[in-house]
Design a protein around this motif. Structure first.
Motif, PDB file in Angstrom:
ATOM      1  N   VAL A  41      34.138  37.035  28.150  1.00 29.18           N
ATOM      2  CA  VAL A  41      35.443  36.408  27.954  1.00 29.18           C
ATOM      3  C   VAL A  41      35.193  34.950  27.607  1.00 29.18           C
ATOM      4  O   VAL A  41      34.550  34.219  28.372  1.00 29.18           O
ATOM      5  CB  VAL A  41      36.313  36.541  29.220  1.00 29.18           C
ATOM      6  N   MET A  42      35.644  34.559  26.414  1.00 29.58           N
ATOM      7  CA  MET A  42      35.307  33.234  25.889  1.00 29.58           C
ATOM      8  C   MET A  42      36.559  32.500  25.434  1.00 29.58           C
ATOM      9  O   MET A  42      37.471  33.116  24.869  1.00 29.58           O
ATOM     10  CB  MET A  42      34.364  33.404  24.688  1.00 29.58           C
ATOM     11  N   VAL A  74      41.893  33.363  25.056  1.00 24.67           N
ATOM     12  CA  VAL A  74      40.502  33.810  25.177  1.00 24.67           C
ATOM     13  C   VAL A  74      40.258  35.015  24.265  1.00 24.67           C
ATOM     14  O   VAL A  74      41.180  35.726  23.879  1.00 24.67           O
ATOM     15  CB  VAL A  74      40.124  34.197  26.630  1.00 24.67           C
ATOM     16  N   ILE A  75      38.973  35.179  23.938  1.00 22.61           N
ATOM     17  CA  ILE A  75      38.516  36.376  23.240  1.00 22.61           C
ATOM     18  C   ILE A  75      37.792  37.231  24.262  1.00 22.61           C
ATOM     19  O   ILE A  75      36.933  36.727  24.995  1.00 22.61           O
ATOM     20  CB  ILE A  75      37.531  36.012  22.106  1.00 22.61           C
ATOM     21  N   VAL A  76      38.163  38.506  24.339  1.00 25.33           N
ATOM     22  CA  VAL A  76      37.460  39.453  25.202  1.00 25.33           C
ATOM     23  C   VAL A  76      36.663  40.355  24.267  1.00 25.33           C
ATOM     24  O   VAL A  76      37.250  41.136  23.518  1.00 25.33           O
ATOM     25  CB  VAL A  76      38.457  40.292  26.028  1.00 25.33           C
ATOM     26  N   ALA A  77      35.347  40.197  24.272  1.00 25.04           N
ATOM     27  CA  ALA A  77      34.533  40.890  23.263  1.00 25.04           C
ATOM     28  C   ALA A  77      33.368  41.620  23.904  1.00 25.04           C
ATOM     29  O   ALA A  77      32.763  41.130  24.866  1.00 25.04           O
ATOM     30  CB  ALA A  77      34.004  39.884  22.239  1.00 25.04           C
ATOM     31  N   GLU A 124      39.823  49.157  26.003  1.00 21.47           N
ATOM     32  CA  GLU A 124      40.373  48.452  24.838  1.00 21.47           C
ATOM     33  C   GLU A 124      39.269  47.922  23.929  1.00 21.47           C
ATOM     34  O   GLU A 124      39.531  47.588  22.774  1.00 21.47           O
ATOM     35  CB  GLU A 124      41.259  47.289  25.295  1.00 21.47           C
ATOM     36  N   VAL A 125      38.086  47.801  24.471  1.00 22.61           N
ATOM     37  CA  VAL A 125      36.941  47.334  23.672  1.00 22.61           C
ATOM     38  C   VAL A 125      35.776  48.299  23.885  1.00 22.61           C
ATOM     39  O   VAL A 125      34.740  47.936  24.445  1.00 22.61           O
ATOM     40  CB  VAL A 125      36.555  45.874  24.029  1.00 22.61           C
ATOM     41  N   PRO A 126      35.931  49.551  23.415  1.00 19.74           N
ATOM     42  CA  PRO A 126      34.936  50.571  23.752  1.00 19.74           C
ATOM     43  C   PRO A 126      33.584  50.384  23.075  1.00 19.74           C
ATOM     44  O   PRO A 126      32.557  50.747  23.649  1.00 19.74           O
ATOM     45  CB  PRO A 126      35.598  51.875  23.282  1.00 19.74           C
ATOM     46  N   ALA A 127      33.564  49.823  21.861  1.00 17.27           N
ATOM     47  CA  ALA A 127      32.308  49.792  21.090  1.00 17.27           C
ATOM     48  C   ALA A 127      31.791  48.371  20.944  1.00 17.27           C
ATOM     49  O   ALA A 127      32.570  47.409  21.001  1.00 17.27           O
ATOM     50  CB  ALA A 127      32.550  50.399  19.706  1.00 17.27           C
ATOM     51  N   PRO A 128      30.480  48.210  20.755  1.00 19.09           N
ATOM     52  CA  PRO A 128      29.943  46.862  20.507  1.00 19.09           C
ATOM     53  C   PRO A 128      30.673  46.204  19.331  1.00 19.09           C
ATOM     54  O   PRO A 128      30.921  46.843  18.314  1.00 19.09           O
ATOM     55  CB  PRO A 128      28.476  47.132  20.152  1.00 19.09           C
ATOM     56  N   GLY A 129      31.029  44.940  19.507  1.00 23.13           N
ATOM     57  CA  GLY A 129      31.756  44.228  18.457  1.00 23.13           C
ATOM     58  C   GLY A 129      33.263  44.285  18.626  1.00 23.13           C
ATOM     59  O   GLY A 129      33.986  43.467  18.051  1.00 23.13           O
ATOM     60  N   THR A 174      28.541  33.852  17.305  1.00 20.28           N
ATOM     61  CA  THR A 174      28.348  35.298  17.495  1.00 20.28           C
ATOM     62  C   THR A 174      29.429  35.816  18.444  1.00 20.28           C
ATOM     63  O   THR A 174      30.106  35.026  19.124  1.00 20.28           O
ATOM     64  CB  THR A 174      26.986  35.601  18.144  1.00 20.28           C
ATOM     65  N   ASN A 175      29.549  37.137  18.527  1.00 21.05           N
ATOM     66  CA  ASN A 175      30.539  37.687  19.469  1.00 21.05           C
ATOM     67  C   ASN A 175      30.067  37.566  20.919  1.00 21.05           C
ATOM     68  O   ASN A 175      30.759  38.011  21.832  1.00 21.05           O
ATOM     69  CB  ASN A 175      30.922  39.129  19.096  1.00 21.05           C
ATOM     70  N   THR A 176      28.916  36.946  21.123  1.00 18.98           N
ATOM     71  CA  THR A 176      28.499  36.604  22.479  1.00 18.98           C
ATOM     72  C   THR A 176      28.716  35.114  22.756  1.00 18.98           C
ATOM     73  O   THR A 176      28.354  34.613  23.820  1.00 18.98           O
ATOM     74  CB  THR A 176      27.013  36.950  22.701  1.00 18.98           C
ATOM     75  N   GLY A 177      29.293  34.416  21.770  1.00 22.36           N
ATOM     76  CA  GLY A 177      29.685  33.025  21.989  1.00 22.36           C
ATOM     77  C   GLY A 177      28.677  31.982  21.537  1.00 22.36           C
ATOM     78  O   GLY A 177      28.923  30.777  21.688  1.00 22.36           O
ATOM     79  N   ASP A 178      27.527  32.417  20.978  1.00 25.75           N
ATOM     80  CA  ASP A 178      26.534  31.429  20.543  1.00 25.75           C
ATOM     81  C   ASP A 178      26.932  30.804  19.213  1.00 25.75           C
ATOM     82  O   ASP A 178      27.327  31.503  18.282  1.00 25.75           O
ATOM     83  CB  ASP A 178      25.162  32.100  20.364  1.00 25.75           C
TER      84      ASP A 178
END
Lengths: 432, 168
Positions: free
Chosen positions: A86-87, A74-77, A57-62, A119-123
């Motif tokens: 998962v944030m 939650v956001i699964v990114a 469901e989330v194949p590509a970065p971003g 960021t999509n990593t949660g920072d």
């Protein structure tokens, strides 16, 4: 993130004392009691590994999807580093939901309220007018998005809030052997977004049903035999119950009248599975199960459009209160299956097990009515009958791990599900 | 085909008649109104950021049926084991905003309409509601109209119905 469970009230402790899973005594109240529900949120949904998405469901970065862990959004990114995180979808400043779409691709998320940017990593990387209003006093690294521990097995992404939870593989235990058959037999993908709908049911009823209840197919789903989807109402009787530990349960339907998967993929299955798994896959008729607490799955085969075809579905029963769930259902398929087989399998899934499915329609009628019947003072002692297969001895004549019982018309898995459930709700050390 | 006021009137009446058949549970009569090559679909609706992509996902669907699978659904509802609709729900299919447009085929027209399905079940006073747009295609066959394509695009990303044991 540490979660402190609120101590159970004396009243709830007393009500829980009426539950005796091994004896098959499960009182009705657990399917609607608000205090039970609150305890479940604290002791189960804040602690167990919860399914959140399939990797495809989330194949590509971003790429991201928004989901829930219990009642928490939650956001699964997938980050630029390829890792899935998962944030908590909650801005650290004032609690606004920072991402309000179901899915998309984004390098960052900006909160609509005051413009805090992550960021999509949660920072946390941006606070409007930060220097002017906060000066140097604020340390942005302290206010990143709350991260859940995340791991995946066979493409199934799980997350937990509990730092003390065992690693995912250990949590799944013997269930991994069956998840290989479900989701690791080939490179698999989810097609499209999940179906989503709500119903007035307690989450445990469908979870228990998929883990343990083959018996209901005889009567609830008798219509499917009348219209020729299944050969007879008793089509789901033969096979095994497998208690896979930690409350997980799977039912292995076997033998099958014919091979239920795409023949062309046999070499692929042979590459992905161990010989004993492949041997079982060859004779598999169906396979429902539940990863405790609320993630279920089903491999099912029906006669459809003049063919005999299987489909694989993933299901999640998201709690929205003691008497309400949101149901998610995903269609999972071998990425390299012949396109025509894939299309037929998808149609069979939609026709039988989505919200319009001729099987699931009747399940929803049961679960909503049972939930409603579980209210009131009598429900504290009105025990349901979970005694089927009591006294049965495990068999060794089976290739897979776990505690295995012969026969699918049984309630051994339900008793194990409620044993684990009760231990967790009572706070009897979840990870001992 | 020219979309004359008569054509518009006929198709609007067709949709009202269909609603009467569906709400009256006269499903076999309804099936007779459908073309043999009917495609009958209900895609999944998504919440997307504005300008962030397609809101209608067609790779997955709530219905992906044809006349034969619809006939099977009806046959199932007629068995003694279709608990989802036994006792039956009461439904109202409200059809509005009917727009008829010509197509590139001389015997076919496109009909778009809004649909609101109200479903009352058991003694629950709260209704289950389903709203969306029908994107239909009709074919003139021997003096009557047959439905040959239906796509019902729902408005809800999460449906507020316990099941879709009904027709859209």
């Amino acid at each position: 993130m540490a979660v402190t469970a609120v101590p159970l009230s004396a009243g709830l402790r007393q009500r829980l004392s009426a539950i005796r899973p091994e004896e098959g005594v499960i009182p009705a109240f657990i399917f609607s009691d608000p205090e039970v529900y609150r305890a479940e949120m604290d002791t189960i949904f804040a602690r167990c590994w919860l399914f959140v998405a399939h990797e495809s469901e989330v194949p590509a970065p971003g790429d991201y999807v928004t989901r829930a862990m219990g009642e928490h959004p939650v956001i699964v990114a997938r980050g630029e580093d390829g890792r899935i995180r998962v944030m908590l979808n909650v801005c650290r400043h004032r609690g606004m939901r920072i991402c309000r779409a179901d899915l998309g691709n984004a390098s960052h998320f900006r909160c609509p309220y005051h413009g805090f940017t992550y960021t999509n990593t949660g920072d946390l990387i941006g606070i409007p007018y930060q220097r002017e209003i906060y000066g140097e006093a604020i340390d942005r690294s302290r206010f990143g998005l709350i991260q859940a521990r995340t791991d995946s097995y066979a493409g199934l992404v799980f997350a937990t809030w509990d730092a003390d939870a065992p690693p995912l593989r250990e949590y799944l235990g013997p269930m991994t052997w069956y998840l290989d058959l479900l989701a690791g037999r080939a490179a698999m993908e989810v097609v499209g977004p999940p179906h989503r709908h709500e119903m007035a049911a307690n989450w445990k009823l469908p979870a228990e049903n998929f883990a343990s209840d083959a018996y209901h197919t005889l009567h609830t789903h008798a219509s499917t035999a009348e219209i020729g989807l299944t050969p007879s109402p008793r089509w789901a009787k033969d096979g095994y119950h497998v208690q896979a530990g930690n409350g997980h349960g799977v039912m292995v339907g076997t033998p099958a009248p014919r091979f239920i998967f795409a023949e062309a993929l046999l070499p692929t299955f042979a590459r992905h599975l161990r010989p004993e798994q492949l041997a079982l896959l060859r004779t598999l008729a169906n396979m429902p199960g539940t990863v405790f607490p609320n993630f279920s799955f089903l491999i099912s085969a029906v006669s459809f459009k003049g063919r005999f075809v299987s489909h694989t579905g993933l299901y999640q029963w998201q709690p929205l209160g003691p008497e309400r769930i949101e149901v998610f259902s995903w269609f999972l398929v071998e990425r390299d299956a012949p396109p025509e087989w894939k299309a037929l399998s998808r149609e069979a899934f939609i026709f039988t097990f989505g919200p319009s499915g001729v099987f699931s329609q009747d399940d929803s009628e049961n679960w909503t009515n049972i939930t409603r019947n579980s209210r009131g003072p009598l429900a504290r002692h009105l025990s349901f009958l979970y005694e089927m297969g009591k006294g049965a001895r495990p068999t060794r004549a089976f290739p897979g791990p776990g505690e295995v019982y012969e026969g699918k018309y049984s309630e051994v898995n339900a008793r194990a599900f409620y044993r684990r459930w009760l231990d967790l709700v009572q706070g009897d050390g979840p990870w001992t | 085909m020219d979309v004359t006021p008569e054509v518009r009137q006929e198709l609007t009446e067709w949709l009202y008649h269909e609603a009467e058949l569906l709400d009256g549970r006269r499903f076999e009569e309804w099936l007779a109104l459908l073309a043999d090559d009917l495609t009958y679909e209900m895609p999944v609706r998504l919440t997307r950021e504005a300008g962030g992509g397609e809101e209608v996902a067609r790779e997955m669907a709530f219905f992906r049926d044809d006349r034969e699978t619809l006939r099977l659904r009806v046959a199932r509802l007629r068995t003694e084991f279709a608990w989802a609709e036994d006792p039956p729900s009461r439904t109202r299919h409200f059809v509005a905003n009917v727009r008829v447009r010509p197509t590139d085929r001389p015997d076919e027209v496109e009909v778009r309409s809004y649909l609101l399905v109200y479903r009352s079940r058991g003694d629950a006073p709260q209704a289950e509601l389903l709203s969306g747009e029908r994107r239909d295609r009709f074919r003139r066959v021997g003096g009557t109209w047959k439905l040959c394509r239906r796509e019902f695009v729902p408005d809800q990303a999460t449906l507020g119905l316990r099941n879709l044991a009904l027709f859209i």
